[in-house]
Design an enzyme around this catalytic site. Structure first.
Site, PDB file in Angstrom:
ATOM      1  N   HIS A   1       7.594  45.019  95.364  1.00 56.45           N
ATOM      2  CA  HIS A   1       8.446  44.699  94.493  1.00 56.45           C
ATOM      3  C   HIS A   1       9.455  43.624  95.152  1.00 56.45           C
ATOM      4  O   HIS A   1      10.233  42.870  94.497  1.00 56.45           O
ATOM      5  CB  HIS A   1       9.373  45.681  93.920  1.00 56.45           C
ATOM      6  CG  HIS A   1      10.395  46.290  95.066  1.00 56.45           C
ATOM      7  ND1 HIS A   1      10.016  47.515  95.611  1.00 56.45           N
ATOM      8  CD2 HIS A   1      11.727  45.883  95.343  1.00 56.45           C
ATOM      9  CE1 HIS A   1      11.187  47.815  96.374  1.00 56.45           C
ATOM     10  NE2 HIS A   1      12.303  46.836  96.067  1.00 56.45           N
TER      11      HIS A   1
ATOM     12  N   ASP B   1       3.647  50.669  95.978  1.00 56.59           N
ATOM     13  CA  ASP B   1       4.711  49.735  96.120  1.00 56.59           C
ATOM     14  C   ASP B   1       4.929  49.304  97.438  1.00 56.59           C
ATOM     15  O   ASP B   1       5.927  49.187  98.384  1.00 56.59           O
ATOM     16  CB  ASP B   1       6.203  50.355  95.926  1.00 56.59           C
ATOM     17  CG  ASP B   1       7.141  49.212  95.727  1.00 56.59           C
ATOM     18  OD1 ASP B   1       6.818  48.205  95.732  1.00 56.59           O
ATOM     19  OD2 ASP B   1       8.380  49.435  95.741  1.00 56.59           O
TER      20      ASP B   1
ATOM     21  N   ASN C   1      17.616  46.140 101.578  1.00 56.64           N
ATOM     22  CA  ASN C   1      16.926  46.977 102.658  1.00 56.64           C
ATOM     23  C   ASN C   1      15.469  47.309 102.292  1.00 56.64           C
ATOM     24  O   ASN C   1      14.613  47.875 103.266  1.00 56.64           O
ATOM     25  CB  ASN C   1      17.741  48.402 102.764  1.00 56.64           C
ATOM     26  CG  ASN C   1      18.904  48.443 103.621  1.00 56.64           C
ATOM     27  OD1 ASN C   1      20.199  48.444 103.277  1.00 56.64           O
ATOM     28  ND2 ASN C   1      18.714  48.402 104.814  1.00 56.64           N
ATOM     29  N   SER C   2      14.993  47.131 100.887  1.00 55.34           N
ATOM     30  CA  SER C   2      13.711  47.316 100.634  1.00 55.34           C
ATOM     31  C   SER C   2      12.621  46.595 101.659  1.00 55.34           C
ATOM     32  O   SER C   2      12.952  45.336 101.738  1.00 55.34           O
ATOM     33  CB  SER C   2      13.456  46.735  99.234  1.00 55.34           C
ATOM     34  OG  SER C   2      14.323  47.569  98.330  1.00 55.34           O
TER      35      SER C   2
ATOM     36  N   VAL D   1      -9.606  59.582  82.917  1.00 59.07           N
ATOM     37  CA  VAL D   1      -9.029  60.421  81.912  1.00 59.07           C
ATOM     38  C   VAL D   1      -7.372  60.044  81.849  1.00 59.07           C
ATOM     39  O   VAL D   1      -6.823  59.740  82.960  1.00 59.07           O
ATOM     40  CB  VAL D   1      -9.265  61.860  82.100  1.00 59.07           C
ATOM     41  CG1 VAL D   1     -10.415  62.196  82.285  1.00 59.07           C
ATOM     42  CG2 VAL D   1      -8.539  62.531  83.370  1.00 59.07           C
TER      43      VAL D   1
END
Length: 418
Positions: free
Chosen positions: A158, A188, A261-262, A319
């Site tokens: 992200h 992510d 901080n990501s 499924v």
């Protein structure tokens, strides 16, 4: 005589009150008559060390005979707290890890909305169809971690998702454009590569050995203020069911993690990487002591597949599953809510080719009962495509054994077009 009584009547009430008051005062203060007050009997004292309250203090009630005292309980005494062995500084750990944590600036070009008048044919006749497109740059800010001397950088999907240009800034002041090697939206994670010499590289810890209570340091670039280090402890491990990613196995920490901080590093007290900071739980947008990091072992596996394969290869059944509850279990004749209900089958997928149908209940995979749908999803992803996988299902109240060939899980973009 009658006249005499009538004369005394006004004085009877005050005289009576005075006599009663005198009686009360003499009883309360006998020393006024010259008599000594009766001595007060001694009262038992319940104060003082070792004193015991009387078993009976009412007159006429007998005190029971003394019984043999119970032995005192044995308690475990802790050793005196040693404050000389505690670490007073984590500067060495920060110095080992921080140089490998980078700032990431990603930007993308978006078309500005043109003025509404330009869509009017009357005004367009003055400009024609050659109206220049108006563009603007959108920038995002995040962090990353250099994990290889070859220049590979781990960060979050992200942080760089949809970017046209990605710029990486090192702590030593060097800046360079980065190449996007690969990305995995379902975990992510993303991998970048920079072409610089003498790169600082962080060491990876075995994240399976992370324990609740371990000291943790979060390093990143919160709010774009510059590289920052915060400290806390590992609050929990194996966090899932958060609805953040398709595959979740987060390390939780109370080290302050904020926007920016990501993609940064969560390191232990020795400066080794234990996780990639990814998300926070917050009602205000700032840190509230609940942050989540992707474990270093999972990040290393994703890194290897993105570098060597260009994508993450996962097993897939094809499924759509629904969590089992008490009402559904009763309708299928199950005594307890176990397994998952197959709500849909992808046309041409592995489950479709094996004959599975919507409404089947999937009870076990490879003889392992399904207790948690997300755990089972991760187990299926770990199976190599092409392998045979035995399943236990319930259809129409009958238990059946089915074997299917595991397929490769499509990318999110491909699944959206199906």
């Amino acid at each position: 005589m009658l006249r005499f009584l009538r004369t005394l009547t006004p004085y009877l009430l005050p005289t009576t009150i005075g006599v009663l008051l005198a009686v009360v005062l003499l009883n309360a203060f006998p020393q006024l008559t010259g008599r000594q007050a009766a001595p007060t009997p001694p009262q038992p004292s319940w104060e003082g060390p070792g004193a015991q309250a009387p078993l009976s203090v009412l007159p006429g009630v007998e005190t029971p005979q003394e019984t043999e005292p119970r032995p005192a309980p044995e308690l475990r005494q802790a050793a005196p707290l040693s404050r000389e062995q505690g670490q007073v500084s984590y500067a060495d750990a920060v110095e080992r890890a921080a140089p490998a944590v980078v700032n990431i600036y990603s930007s993308r070009v978006v078309e500005r909305e043109q003025h509404p008048l330009m869509s009017d044919p009357f005004f367009r006749q003055f400009f024609g169809d050659d109206v220049p497109a108006r563009q603007r740059m959108l920038s995002s800010l995040g962090s990353g971690v250099i994990v290889s001397g070859d220049g590979y950088v781990l960060t979050n999907h992200h942080v760089i998702g949809g970017a046209d240009k990605i710029q990486v800034a090192l702590r030593d002041g060097r800046e360079t454009l980065a190449e996007l090697v690969g990305t995995d939206p379902e975990s992510d994670l993303a991998v970048l590569r920079i072409d610089l010499g003498s790169l600082p590289v962080i060491e990876l810890a075995d994240s399976t050995q992370v324990a609740i209570g371990d000291v943790s340091l979060a390093i990143g670039n919160p709010f774009g203020v510059g590289q920052t280090v915060t400290m806390g402890i590992i609050s929990a491990t194996g966090r899932s069911h958060l609805g953040l990613n398709a595959y979740e196995d987060f390390i939780q920490t109370d080290a302050a993690i904020n926007p920016g901080n990501s993609g940064g590093a969560l390191v232990n007290a020795e400066g080794a990487l234990v996780g990639i900071n990814t998300a926070i739980f917050s009602r205000s947008g700032g840190s509230q002591g609940i942050g989540f990091a992707i474990p270093a072992n999972l990040a290393a596996n994703i890194l290897e597949e993105l570098v060597t394969q260009g994508r993450v290869i996962r097993g897939w059944l094809g499924v759509e599953a629904q969590e089992m509850n008490q009402e559904l279990a009763a309708s299928f004749g199950l005594q307890a809510p176990r397994g998952v209900v197959i709500a849909g089958v992808v046309n041409g997928g592995p489950a479709d080719r094996a004959g599975l149908q919507p409404g089947d209940v999937l009870l076990a995979i490879d003889s392992r009962p399904i207790l948690d749908a997300r755990v089972t999803m991760a187990d299926i992803a770990a199976v190599a495509p092409g392998e045979s996988l035995p399943l236990t299902i319930v259809r129409g109240g009958e238990t059946l054994q089915v074997t299917l060939e595991v397929g490769e899980r499509p990318t999110p973009e491909l699944r959206r077009t199906e």
